[in-house]
Write an enzyme that holds these catalytic residues in place. Sequence first.
Site, PDB file in Angstrom:
ATOM      1  CG  ASP A  15      -1.757   1.213   1.365  1.00  0.00           C
ATOM      2  OD1 ASP A  15      -2.376   1.607   0.358  1.00  0.00           O
ATOM      3  OD2 ASP A  15      -1.795   1.805   2.461  1.00  0.00           O
ATOM      4  CG  ASP A 204      -1.392   2.129   6.829  1.00  0.00           C
ATOM      5  OD1 ASP A 204      -1.844   1.986   5.672  1.00  0.00           O
ATOM      6  OD2 ASP A 204      -1.346   3.224   7.420  1.00  0.00           O
ATOM      7  CG  ASP A 208      -4.286  -1.454   3.008  1.00  0.00           C
ATOM      8  OD1 ASP A 208      -4.513  -1.242   1.806  1.00  0.00           O
ATOM      9  OD2 ASP A 208      -3.723  -0.634   3.751  1.00  0.00           O
TER      10      ASP A 208
END
Length: 322
Positions: A15, A204, A208
């Site tokens: 990410d 995080d 996600d």
Amino acid sequence: ESLEAAERLDAVVLDKTGTITQGRFLLRDWIGDDQLKPIVASMERGAQHPIARALAQGDVGHTVEHIEHHTGLGVTARAQGHEISVGSTSLMTSRGIDIPHWAIESAAQARAAGQTAILVERDHSVQALAILGDAAREDAQASIAELRDLGWTPSVLSGDAPQTVAAIANAVGIEIAQGDALPEDKQDYIDRLGAQGPTVMVGDGVNDAAALASATVGVAVSGGAEASMAAADVYLGRPGLAPLVDLARTSRSTISRIRVCLGLAVSYNLSAATLTLLGLMSPIVAAIIMPASSLTVLAIALGAGKPSNRSNEAKATSEPTS
């Protein structure tokens, strides 16, 4: 189990916000109606996303009603008798709102510079644009290079605009980057990639969580949302991507040691049993030297050491972390 899986991984998907970048957005510029600033701050108050925290700075005294968060897109609410939307181009498009030329140009310039552009709409008219900046982590470029040297192929998957994602990816040395990814898009991407081989997902945020759960090994970074930590197999105990490199090195070192120990144990038992059956070794002697085999295996295991002087950087989780 996570270390065993990580040892045979070859693809790592990261990410952007809070993983590759520091996750500390700052408001670099505000274009448009300044009176919308405190209203936006009130709308974003209490939200955990880094973008929301940046927009929530300043006066938050306005009363807002009917706040609705759209995961991966933005937030809508009603304030002072007006309908307000704050978020991405996708949010505006989904609400049938036309984006003026000045906003399109300003947003494009910001994204080309690796910044994030947030549109602010009132009563179906875009009236302001917030430009936010989030720098890459100091260890990101070096860590990505180390992961590539270890055979991992890195890519970036983010819900931010493709231009912004591409700019950050290029800055840290990643060639494969995809933006405008909603949570379900991230999960689909991981599922498709996982069909080709073992995959690790690093993130995080709440966005996600589904992708972390779908990956062969899900890795939640330090300071991430609780949902991401609960869905992940491993969490990193220190900010940055250096602990991810430790995970890669530790997995290989651990599995290598396990194989050596198993090989020695099997070889010893086969040799001792054969010699005993042939009458070349007394069972008493075999029983006496048996502890030597155990001590040898134990010494090898304890001598594995660590790949660096950083300790407890990556920790495997067997249950949700709170």
